[in-house]
Design an enzyme around this catalytic site. Structure first.
Site, PDB file in Angstrom:
ATOM      1  N   GLU A 172       0.793  -1.047   0.059  1.00 29.60           N
ATOM      2  CA  GLU A 172       0.084  -0.216  -0.170  1.00 29.60           C
ATOM      3  C   GLU A 172       0.951   1.146   0.024  1.00 29.60           C
ATOM      4  O   GLU A 172       0.640   2.250   0.675  1.00 29.60           O
ATOM      5  CB  GLU A 172      -0.950   0.071   1.115  1.00 29.60           C
ATOM      6  CG  GLU A 172      -2.290  -1.217   0.916  1.00 29.60           C
ATOM      7  CD  GLU A 172      -3.123  -1.027   1.835  1.00 29.60           C
ATOM      8  OE1 GLU A 172      -3.093  -0.264   3.037  1.00 29.60           O
ATOM      9  OE2 GLU A 172      -3.961  -1.717   2.005  1.00 29.60           O
ATOM     10  N   GLU A 291      -5.745  -8.544  -0.761  1.00 26.32           N
ATOM     11  CA  GLU A 291      -6.752  -7.983   0.371  1.00 26.32           C
ATOM     12  C   GLU A 291      -8.042  -7.639   0.258  1.00 26.32           C
ATOM     13  O   GLU A 291      -8.287  -6.929  -0.631  1.00 26.32           O
ATOM     14  CB  GLU A 291      -6.056  -6.864   1.216  1.00 26.32           C
ATOM     15  CG  GLU A 291      -4.557  -7.060   1.930  1.00 26.32           C
ATOM     16  CD  GLU A 291      -4.144  -5.809   2.939  1.00 26.32           C
ATOM     17  OE1 GLU A 291      -5.118  -5.079   3.201  1.00 26.32           O
ATOM     18  OE2 GLU A 291      -3.079  -5.615   2.737  1.00 26.32           O
TER      19      GLU A 291
END
Length: 498
Positions: A172, A291
């Protein structure tokens, strides 16, 4: 209400990569400590791993597990988790404001993966570390012997290399919450150089570059494009992350978010292919949705948590019945994109936004959340080939999307001579479901189950919720008919002869 699904065994979306049903465990809350690792627990084995958790994970047949993060990895020194445990340092984990003891590290993770039958997806720290640490970690894990890092692995008890094939290059990095957050250009250049070094050590590794952490992020789209412009030839997958919530307590809107999930995947495929065209490349970038889940129930409790404790109760969502329905729809959506989504990770696996929960003492020592059941069925039976669906179903209008009342898909597993159908009924009424299967002889129903009849806000701490038989299914020629209960998750397995 009536809905139909038509498939043909010769009309395929794609072979399903078994890694589509992977999961994720991070040094976060009780995911590791008091989750998979608790040496003082009555079920702990000789390595400190909870055998009750191992048994639960095996029921999910998780093929791949991403580790050690997540946000945690961007401040993590992997060397802290190797060597004698009494010499490992205790550190502050800045990502989750917790204390990390490092009693569980790389060797423990590899050994635990072997016990549950999974392969590792190892994430490298590109936040506070970078190229040197990444190449050293690959050498430590995958080089046979005769070098500093490979011989250190052997000294630490692993004579044979771990041979880790899937590596996540950072986490991320588009998010300002990430330690070491970078712009797309900065990250893309770093990925290019890091991937080059990692593949010089081991040319067989498969690398996952960070896509957007969610598609509401302001850099979404431009981030993917810029990263791939810099690193297209160096990586094999681009990641997607997305969590959904129902803070508005609007069931129709919540269940409609599978359409958003579908659009997200299609958009990233389009961006990836646009870069491919501009580069005149013959290489195809596939996706790793590493995710995905529902996440929102625990956020208030997390805000009240005292910082700097060990294994705090963080992100411990207790999922309800509506969450299971959405997770089922999201899984169906992944199957519809099996041609491009090759890796998936339900986030996470134990205690932290997870299908499996533990108690540190008493009974039940392990309990299954509502989302455990649809994920267990797709991970066990969503194998083989995803078949192109032709669906006729009424829709309803959500705020941003037109949503089908029925989500459905079929897969063909030639090894088992089975067609398996997964169906979510989002309607509050019983639905007549009819399916035709061409290019096959339908022999018998092997199994038909439903997850239905519960209040949408019911949770499963008492383990009273379970799969039940779907008795309203019958075969007529190449047709299958079933009565689906309102708001239900359903699976039908049919023995066929192609």
């Amino acid at each position: 209400m009536k809905a139909t699904l038509s498939v043909d065994l010769t009309n395929e979306i794609s072979e399903i990569d078994p890694r589509l049903w992977g999961s994720f465990t991070e040094h976060l809350g009780r995911s590791i400590y008091e989750g998979i690792y608790q040496p003082n627990h009555e079920t702990a084995d000789e390595d400190g791993f909870r055998e009750d958790v191992i048994e639960a994970v095996k029921k999910l047949k998780v093929p791949l597990i991403r580790y050690p993060g997540g946000n945690f990895v961007s401040g993590y020194n992997w060397q802290d988790g190797i060597g004698p445990k009494d010499q490992r340092p205790v550190r502050l984990d800045l990502a989750w404001r917790s204390v990390e003891t490092n009693q569980f590290g790389l060797h423990e993770f590899i050994k635990w993966c072997q016990k549950v039958g999974a392969t590792p997806d190892m994430a490298v720290n590109l936040g506070t570390r970078g190229i040197d640490e990444a190449r050293n970690l690959v050498e430590y894990c995958n080089f046979p012997k005769g070098t500093y890092w490979s011989d250190l692995r052997r000294k630490n008890g692993a004579e044979d290399p771990f041979n880790i094939k899937v590596w996540s290059v950072g986490n991320e990095m588009d998010g300002d919450w990430q330690i070491g957050h970078q712009t797309a250009h900065e990250y893309g250049r770093l990925v290019h150089e890091t991937a080059k070094a990692m593949k010089l050590v081991d040319p067989t590794v498969e690398l996952v570059a960070c896509g957007s952490s969610n598609h509401q992020n302001e850099t979404y789209g431009s981030w993917e494009e810029t990263v791939l412009e810099n690193a297209y030839d160096d990586v094999d997958y681009l990641s997607l992350h997305q969590y959904y919530d129902n803070f508005d307590d609007n069931l129709a809107e919540f269940l409609g978010k599978s359409v958003d999930f579908d659009n997200f995947i299609s958009e990233v495929v389009a961006i990836s292919d646009a870069v491919k065209a501009r580069k005149h490349s013959k290489k195809q970038i596939n996706l790793a949705f590493d995710e995905w889940n529902v996440w929102y129930h625990s956020m208030g409790a997390d805000d009240a948590q005292e910082p700097w404790t060990q294994a705090p109760h963080l992100l411990e969502d207790h999922y309800d019945f509506e969450d299971a329905l959405l997770v089922g729809s999201l899984a169906i959506t992944l199957l519809k994109h099996a041609d491009r989504v090759k890796i998936g990770c339900l986030a996470q696996l134990v205690n932290v936004i997870a299908p499996i929960m533990t108690n540190t003492e008493g009974t039940p020592s392990v309990w299954y959340q509502t989302i455990f059941y649809p994920f267990m069925q797709v991970s066990n039976y969503g194998q083989g080939v995803a078949l192109t669906p032709t669906q006729t179903v009424p829709t309803y209008q959500a705020k941003n999307y037109e949503v089908p009342y029925i989500d459905s898909i079929a897969v063909y597993n030639s090894d088992m001579d089975e067609v398996v159908v997964f169906i979510v009924n989002k309607a509050k009424e019983q639905t007549e479901f009819s399916m035709s299967i061409d290019s096959a002889q339908l022999n018998q129903i092997v199994e038909a189950t439903q997850f239905a009849g519960y209040d949408i806000h019911q949770t499963n701490e008492d383990q009273s919720m379970t799969l039940e038989s779907l008795k309203t299914v019958h075969i007529d020629g190449n047709h299958i008919d079933a009565q689906l209960e309102p708001l239900s998750w359903n699976m039908i397995r049919i023995n066929v002869k192609a």
